[in-house]
Design a protein around this motif. Sequence first.
Motif, PDB file in Angstrom:
ATOM      1  N   GLU A  41       0.723  -1.183   0.110  1.00 24.17           N
ATOM      2  CA  GLU A  41       0.130   0.014   0.135  1.00 24.17           C
ATOM      3  C   GLU A  41       0.581   1.379  -0.010  1.00 24.17           C
ATOM      4  O   GLU A  41       0.315   2.279  -0.236  1.00 24.17           O
ATOM      5  CB  GLU A  41      -1.000   0.004   1.152  1.00 24.17           C
ATOM      6  N   ARG A  42       2.086   1.151   0.622  1.00 22.50           N
ATOM      7  CA  ARG A  42       2.912   2.394   0.623  1.00 22.50           C
ATOM      8  C   ARG A  42       4.325   2.340  -0.330  1.00 22.50           C
ATOM      9  O   ARG A  42       5.146   3.218  -0.127  1.00 22.50           O
ATOM     10  CB  ARG A  42       3.369   2.570   2.050  1.00 22.50           C
ATOM     11  N   ARG A  43       4.572   1.446  -0.895  1.00 25.30           N
ATOM     12  CA  ARG A  43       5.595   0.910  -1.647  1.00 25.30           C
ATOM     13  C   ARG A  43       5.870   2.050  -2.643  1.00 25.30           C
ATOM     14  O   ARG A  43       7.104   2.616  -2.771  1.00 25.30           O
ATOM     15  CB  ARG A  43       5.454  -0.238  -2.529  1.00 25.30           C
ATOM     16  N   LEU A  44       4.994   2.586  -3.681  1.00 22.11           N
ATOM     17  CA  LEU A  44       5.186   3.575  -4.493  1.00 22.11           C
ATOM     18  C   LEU A  44       5.682   5.000  -3.734  1.00 22.11           C
ATOM     19  O   LEU A  44       6.493   5.672  -4.259  1.00 22.11           O
ATOM     20  CB  LEU A  44       3.990   3.936  -5.364  1.00 22.11           C
ATOM     21  N   GLU A  45       4.933   5.373  -2.627  1.00 16.63           N
ATOM     22  CA  GLU A  45       5.088   6.428  -1.788  1.00 16.63           C
ATOM     23  C   GLU A  45       6.469   6.515  -1.366  1.00 16.63           C
ATOM     24  O   GLU A  45       7.154   7.669  -1.381  1.00 16.63           O
ATOM     25  CB  GLU A  45       4.238   6.391  -0.795  1.00 16.63           C
ATOM     26  N   GLN A  46       7.068   5.123  -0.799  1.00 15.06           N
ATOM     27  CA  GLN A  46       8.459   5.193  -0.371  1.00 15.06           C
ATOM     28  C   GLN A  46       9.399   4.930  -1.411  1.00 15.06           C
ATOM     29  O   GLN A  46      10.615   5.675  -1.185  1.00 15.06           O
ATOM     30  CB  GLN A  46       8.681   3.838   0.565  1.00 15.06           C
ATOM     31  N   LEU A  47       9.209   4.830  -2.676  1.00 13.96           N
ATOM     32  CA  LEU A  47      10.001   5.047  -3.713  1.00 13.96           C
ATOM     33  C   LEU A  47      10.038   6.385  -4.374  1.00 13.96           C
ATOM     34  O   LEU A  47       9.797   6.563  -5.254  1.00 13.96           O
ATOM     35  CB  LEU A  47       9.696   4.132  -4.858  1.00 13.96           C
TER      36      LEU A  47
ATOM     37  N   ASP B 176      13.361  14.900  -6.079  1.00 12.21           N
ATOM     38  CA  ASP B 176      12.173  15.034  -7.347  1.00 12.21           C
ATOM     39  C   ASP B 176      12.345  13.946  -8.261  1.00 12.21           C
ATOM     40  O   ASP B 176      11.682  13.610  -9.338  1.00 12.21           O
ATOM     41  CB  ASP B 176      13.091  16.318  -8.338  1.00 12.21           C
ATOM     42  N   LEU B 177      12.958  12.982  -7.817  1.00 10.06           N
ATOM     43  CA  LEU B 177      12.860  11.419  -8.329  1.00 10.06           C
ATOM     44  C   LEU B 177      11.679  10.733  -7.726  1.00 10.06           C
ATOM     45  O   LEU B 177      11.794  10.342  -6.718  1.00 10.06           O
ATOM     46  CB  LEU B 177      14.012  10.501  -8.466  1.00 10.06           C
ATOM     47  N   LYS B 178      10.674  10.214  -8.415  1.00  9.66           N
ATOM     48  CA  LYS B 178       9.724   9.614  -8.027  1.00  9.66           C
ATOM     49  C   LYS B 178       9.169   8.553  -8.810  1.00  9.66           C
ATOM     50  O   LYS B 178       8.833   8.979 -10.232  1.00  9.66           O
ATOM     51  CB  LYS B 178       8.339  10.398  -7.869  1.00  9.66           C
ATOM     52  N   VAL B 179       8.910   7.374  -8.764  1.00 12.64           N
ATOM     53  CA  VAL B 179       8.542   6.453  -9.579  1.00 12.64           C
ATOM     54  C   VAL B 179       7.162   6.496 -10.013  1.00 12.64           C
ATOM     55  O   VAL B 179       6.918   6.459 -11.410  1.00 12.64           O
ATOM     56  CB  VAL B 179       8.602   4.796  -8.777  1.00 12.64           C
ATOM     57  N   ALA B 180       6.404   6.882  -9.043  1.00 14.57           N
ATOM     58  CA  ALA B 180       4.859   7.236  -9.296  1.00 14.57           C
ATOM     59  C   ALA B 180       4.997   8.277 -10.486  1.00 14.57           C
ATOM     60  O   ALA B 180       3.964   8.270 -11.495  1.00 14.57           O
ATOM     61  CB  ALA B 180       4.141   7.547  -8.394  1.00 14.57           C
TER      62      ALA B 180
ATOM     63  N   ALA C 282      -5.964  -3.746 -12.486  1.00 11.43           N
ATOM     64  CA  ALA C 282      -5.170  -3.788 -11.177  1.00 11.43           C
ATOM     65  C   ALA C 282      -5.781  -4.832 -10.417  1.00 11.43           C
ATOM     66  O   ALA C 282      -5.316  -5.690  -9.494  1.00 11.43           O
ATOM     67  CB  ALA C 282      -4.881  -2.592 -10.588  1.00 11.43           C
ATOM     68  N   LEU C 283      -7.279  -4.986 -10.739  1.00 13.15           N
ATOM     69  CA  LEU C 283      -8.183  -5.992 -10.170  1.00 13.15           C
ATOM     70  C   LEU C 283      -7.910  -7.544 -10.102  1.00 13.15           C
ATOM     71  O   LEU C 283      -8.643  -8.246  -9.674  1.00 13.15           O
ATOM     72  CB  LEU C 283      -9.522  -5.551  -9.810  1.00 13.15           C
TER      73      LEU C 283
ATOM     74  N   ARG D  14       1.707  -2.295 -11.789  1.00 12.58           N
ATOM     75  CA  ARG D  14       0.249  -2.926 -11.297  1.00 12.58           C
ATOM     76  C   ARG D  14      -0.017  -2.041  -9.873  1.00 12.58           C
ATOM     77  O   ARG D  14      -0.972  -1.556  -9.818  1.00 12.58           O
ATOM     78  CB  ARG D  14       0.434  -4.324 -10.800  1.00 12.58           C
ATOM     79  N   LEU D  15       0.983  -1.719  -9.025  1.00  9.06           N
ATOM     80  CA  LEU D  15       0.786  -0.890  -8.001  1.00  9.06           C
ATOM     81  C   LEU D  15       0.371   0.516  -8.136  1.00  9.06           C
ATOM     82  O   LEU D  15      -0.501   0.932  -7.532  1.00  9.06           O
ATOM     83  CB  LEU D  15       1.977  -0.912  -7.083  1.00  9.06           C
ATOM     84  N   PHE D  16       0.870   1.131  -9.388  1.00  7.74           N
ATOM     85  CA  PHE D  16       0.422   2.237  -9.793  1.00  7.74           C
ATOM     86  C   PHE D  16      -1.029   2.277 -10.401  1.00  7.74           C
ATOM     87  O   PHE D  16      -1.810   3.272 -10.117  1.00  7.74           O
ATOM     88  CB  PHE D  16       1.546   2.876 -10.793  1.00  7.74           C
ATOM     89  N   ALA D  17      -1.347   1.300 -11.285  1.00  9.48           N
ATOM     90  CA  ALA D  17      -2.687   1.220 -11.707  1.00  9.48           C
ATOM     91  C   ALA D  17      -3.559   1.166 -10.467  1.00  9.48           C
ATOM     92  O   ALA D  17      -4.899   1.696 -10.614  1.00  9.48           O
ATOM     93  CB  ALA D  17      -2.837  -0.090 -12.682  1.00  9.48           C
ATOM     94  N   ARG D  18      -3.432   0.239  -9.367  1.00  8.77           N
ATOM     95  CA  ARG D  18      -4.187   0.131  -8.409  1.00  8.77           C
ATOM     96  C   ARG D  18      -4.534   1.659  -7.583  1.00  8.77           C
ATOM     97  O   ARG D  18      -5.589   1.869  -7.034  1.00  8.77           O
ATOM     98  CB  ARG D  18      -3.528  -0.797  -7.252  1.00  8.77           C
ATOM     99  N   ASP D  19      -3.341   2.297  -7.456  1.00  5.53           N
ATOM    100  CA  ASP D  19      -3.473   3.630  -6.907  1.00  5.53           C
ATOM    101  C   ASP D  19      -4.456   4.454  -7.457  1.00  5.53           C
ATOM    102  O   ASP D  19      -5.064   5.290  -7.030  1.00  5.53           O
ATOM    103  CB  ASP D  19      -2.151   4.268  -6.939  1.00  5.53           C
ATOM    104  N   ARG D  20      -4.176   4.401  -8.950  1.00 11.27           N
ATOM    105  CA  ARG D  20      -5.042   5.196  -9.988  1.00 11.27           C
ATOM    106  C   ARG D  20      -6.653   4.820  -9.625  1.00 11.27           C
ATOM    107  O   ARG D  20      -7.584   5.498  -9.853  1.00 11.27           O
ATOM    108  CB  ARG D  20      -4.627   4.966 -11.244  1.00 11.27           C
ATOM    109  N   LEU D  21      -6.788   3.673  -9.391  1.00 10.72           N
ATOM    110  CA  LEU D  21      -8.088   3.082  -9.375  1.00 10.72           C
ATOM    111  C   LEU D  21      -8.681   3.574  -8.045  1.00 10.72           C
ATOM    112  O   LEU D  21     -10.016   4.050  -7.942  1.00 10.72           O
ATOM    113  CB  LEU D  21      -8.152   1.617  -9.412  1.00 10.72           C
TER     114      LEU D  21
END
Length: 763
Positions: free
Chosen positions: A331-337, A341-345, A367-368, A418-425
């Motif tokens: 749930e927090r992996r993208l937030e931690q990456l 100014d470098l962000k995976v998301a 993502a589902l 996939r985590l990014f897609a789930r976040d967008r959803l």
Amino acid sequence: MGDLHQPAKKEHPISTPAGFAEVLRRHRRAARLTLERLAEVSGVSARTLSDMERGRSKGPQHRTVTALADALGLADADRRQLVELAREGRLRDRWARPSGLCELPRSVEDFTGRAAGLAWTGELLRAGDAPGAAGVGLITGSAGLGKTTLAVRAAHALRPDFPGGVFFLDLFGMSAHPLPADEALGLLLRALGVADQQIPGDVAGCASLYRSLLRVRRVLVVLDNAAFEEQVRPLLPGGGAGRALVTSRRLLAGLEGVRRLALGPLPPAEATELLTGILKERGASDDGPAVGGLARLCGGLPLALRIAGNRLVSRPGWNAADLAARLADEERRLEQLSAGDLKVATAFGLSYEQLAASTRRVFRRLALVPGRTFDAALAAVAGGTSIGEAWDALDELVDLGLLHDSTSGRYRFHDLVRLFARDRLQQEESAAERDALTVAMTSWLLRTATTAGRWFEPGYGDPGHAAPDAAELSSAEEADRWLRVNADNWLGALRHAAGTGRFAVVLDCTESMDWFSDRWMHAPHWYEVFTLGVEAAAALDDPARQAENLNMLAWVHLMSRDDPETTLLHTAQAMDLATRSGATTQIALAHHHAGGALRRLGRLDEAIASETRAAAIHKTNGDIDRYCHCLGALATCLRDAGHHAEAMERYLDLLALLDDDRPGVTPSVAAIVRPIALARVGECLALLGNRAEAVVKLTEAIGLMERVQLPVPQARSLETLAALLAEEDRTGESRHAYARAAEVYEAVGDAEASRRCRDLADA
């Protein structure tokens, strides 16, 4: 005649126009001025004048030339000539020296891996000037894979091969306003030394001039972050000495005459090596396994690895294990990456914004999907769209690197995408919408899985029986393939249905797998499938269906778990429930599975009795298919008890029954039972001393097993055949059979048996 005595005219070569140096020197001498005197009169130093007349300075500035013309007293044509020659010299001088425009970015010092990609670029860009070869390499891949880093690294390494210069241009392909082709051409022409007034006013003219320069000059142009074909096409060389290297998140499938390199994530070893290299700056060693675990959580994505490494370098108090623990929470992996100014998301978001609204909807809803891969049919269900529109959306997602496809028509996410897609959803659709979508998707998966499983029930789909209700599965072969490739999807749907109390749907699905599971007995998920079935039947207080699923669970413990004691516990429970509910078929199946467990435990008399009772009940019920199974099991018990001749007679009776149309054995059941019975006949022949005939029967059985995909019995029969061939001194054939058995065992996940056969093959 007199003309013959005239001296011949001396022929002169065609003269070239005088340059600035020669014209200046002629005018100075005509004015009878020394260098020192001209310097004094004009205000231009004698050293500068000397450089001009010797050709070392071919294009002095306009004000310098004007001062010289005034000092020399030049007017009209002579003055214009000197000024024009100086201007041309300045242009030539600009072309001959670096402009400082489009300078190549620095290469990162800790660059790791991509050896194959570097070799590919070196081979392509160093290649000779073959006729018609454009010398263009295209590097594609999704966000964060290091396309630019690779291109820059390669360009630095290849700089000595390009004396004309190495240039870099960001085309801003992911921005709302990519760099137009005319502006890109203008920048590149200026970098190549073309003066503004010499640059044509139209794209076609600029592209023509650009190509003419690259044809004769050994330069490398790196075109980074391309948006689309129309933007890139005018910027490519048309052959000759120049080379181009293009990077893009899009596939740019319309570009012709280019060689392509598709980047993927770094393999685990290279990902760990990159992260370790970044962490060297910390001056403290991190635990090796923790670094490897952190690299795995980054999914081999260089951008994610860079961010993780930079976060640790900037926080000396942390260690790799601390950050890995944070990333373990999906749930927090993208937030931690994220590091500065470098962000995976953000990188993924740039690609997401390029999509059409309908494609964005399909992307986030995928993502589902419960499993790791999916096809267009499931994508259509997820997106609430037609199959044709789903294909279009999937093509767009693959084109931008947000999905990976395969030749089998399956698609998959990178874990972080996939985590990014789930976040967008979660951000763009309500909880009610997400719940409704999940129910629709799991219902479709379970309905399709149930229909596919029933294809293998005796008589299903035959004339006079119920027809399949899933039009896309028009044969048993299609149903078999669908169940195998979608196993993690329908199993995930089964878990969800069980967790949300949809027990009737769960039971329909688990019970439909009864006959299909015989075809795929080595699959690892049957224990979970039939355990969910037992729990669903108990929740519905349905003892007959609970007995049915307990019998299937008993089969799992007998066949794939080799746990006969647990098998007997489940068959005892099934027997009790089936007896109370009058489910005679389940009583017979409990006897049958108990017989198999008792045989494994060496309690052969009890096993024979159990199989005899099971066979009698099935015969009375008119269930010839299950009766055949029991006859074969009974014969095996007799074989193990040492009654080899009697066992062989029973197997031969079974084969005769399978070949007789009158009892009505289902063809699909016969296709499975026949090769197994044939192999058992071979084993009995060997035990009776007729090894040559045994080899013939086993060989025939193995061929049939391969045809109907029965890998576990096939591997065991191959091992038996190999031993018989060794006893017959047919050593080469024996080794081949052992080697083949090792391959099949390995394919079904039995590593110990595979090693055993491999050792025997090599002995």
